[in-house]
Write an enzyme that holds these catalytic residues in place. Sequence first.
Site, mmCIF file in Angstrom:
data_model
loop_
_atom_site.group_PDB
_atom_site.id
_atom_site.type_symbol
_atom_site.label_atom_id
_atom_site.label_comp_id
_atom_site.label_asym_id
_atom_site.label_seq_id
_atom_site.Cartn_x
_atom_site.Cartn_y
_atom_site.Cartn_z
ATOM 1 C CE1 TYR A 1 -3.197 2.818 0.638
ATOM 2 C CE2 TYR A 1 -3.930 2.040 2.643
ATOM 3 C CZ TYR A 1 -3.744 3.028 1.782
ATOM 4 O OH TYR A 1 -4.950 3.957 1.775
ATOM 5 C CE LYS B 1 -5.406 0.610 0.064
ATOM 6 N NZ LYS B 1 -6.488 1.499 -0.472
#
Length: 300
Positions: free
Chosen positions: A140, A165
């Site tokens: 992320y 992400k």
Amino acid sequence: MPPDSLREKLRGVIAFPVTPFRADWSLDLDGLRKNLRALLAHPVCAVVAAAGTGELYSLTPAEHLAVVKMTIEEVKGRVPVLAGTGFNPALAVELAQASAKAGVSGILAFPPYYPTPDAEGVLAYYRAIAHATPLGLIIYSRDWFAPGPGLVAKLAEIPTLIAWKDGQGDLRRFQMIRRELGSRLHWIGGAGDDMVPGYYSMGVRTYTSSIANVAPKLSLRLHTLASAGHSEELDAIMAELVIPLYEFRARRKGYEVSVMKTMMDQIGLIGSQVRPPLVDVTAKERDELRAVLEKWKPWL
């Protein structure tokens, strides 16, 4: 779940449930159960337990595991459950291994606590998380962690890394990373529901939705419309419902969680208060959010 199998299932809307707390800031697992049952009436493609919207950084390892176990129990294998992890190598490994033992399908790795470390340290951090379990890993990119294509390419050498992400919404940088890596990773739009038109115009077909806590139907409609290309309906929904919400959330730090929790309370779900250092919305703002929800009624 083998990493490649998880990757194939990540198509559509990934939901990030909040973590409800009682008035004394203790976990409200019954509230979480109620919220998950409402969410899972809709075809999201995955659920992430104890991540950003779930206030990962405010949880103890025991609380984190309790949230993960409750989520797995309620999902019942219908969709993959991912677990958030981060902080530092020792804690990240501990949370990842406990979650894997509990039965999650994959791990979502947040950046480490130390801002802007050397690239070698970043690589060591994510390698430690990856080596902790055989599960598929998603990195992320958020807050200070905004690597360029070169560092992402080195991270992509981690065998179990399956997806990236984006949490900054820097479409120029995201585009360069995707050009460098191609199909090596699965690409997830993660900066917000308001970024769906931009992400999907680039070819992304998976995004993480905090709106799904309140109105999963709306999240799924955004995915369907954006997947089909630009449309007047998509423009209208963005202008009338989504962008005003994100403007509201931008008023204060942490409101990306506080606002969603308040809206959940107002429609009969269990949002509850946030834990410090996040702050709750004001009484006046709660009234404003009731007015927002009037426009959302068709999607609730």
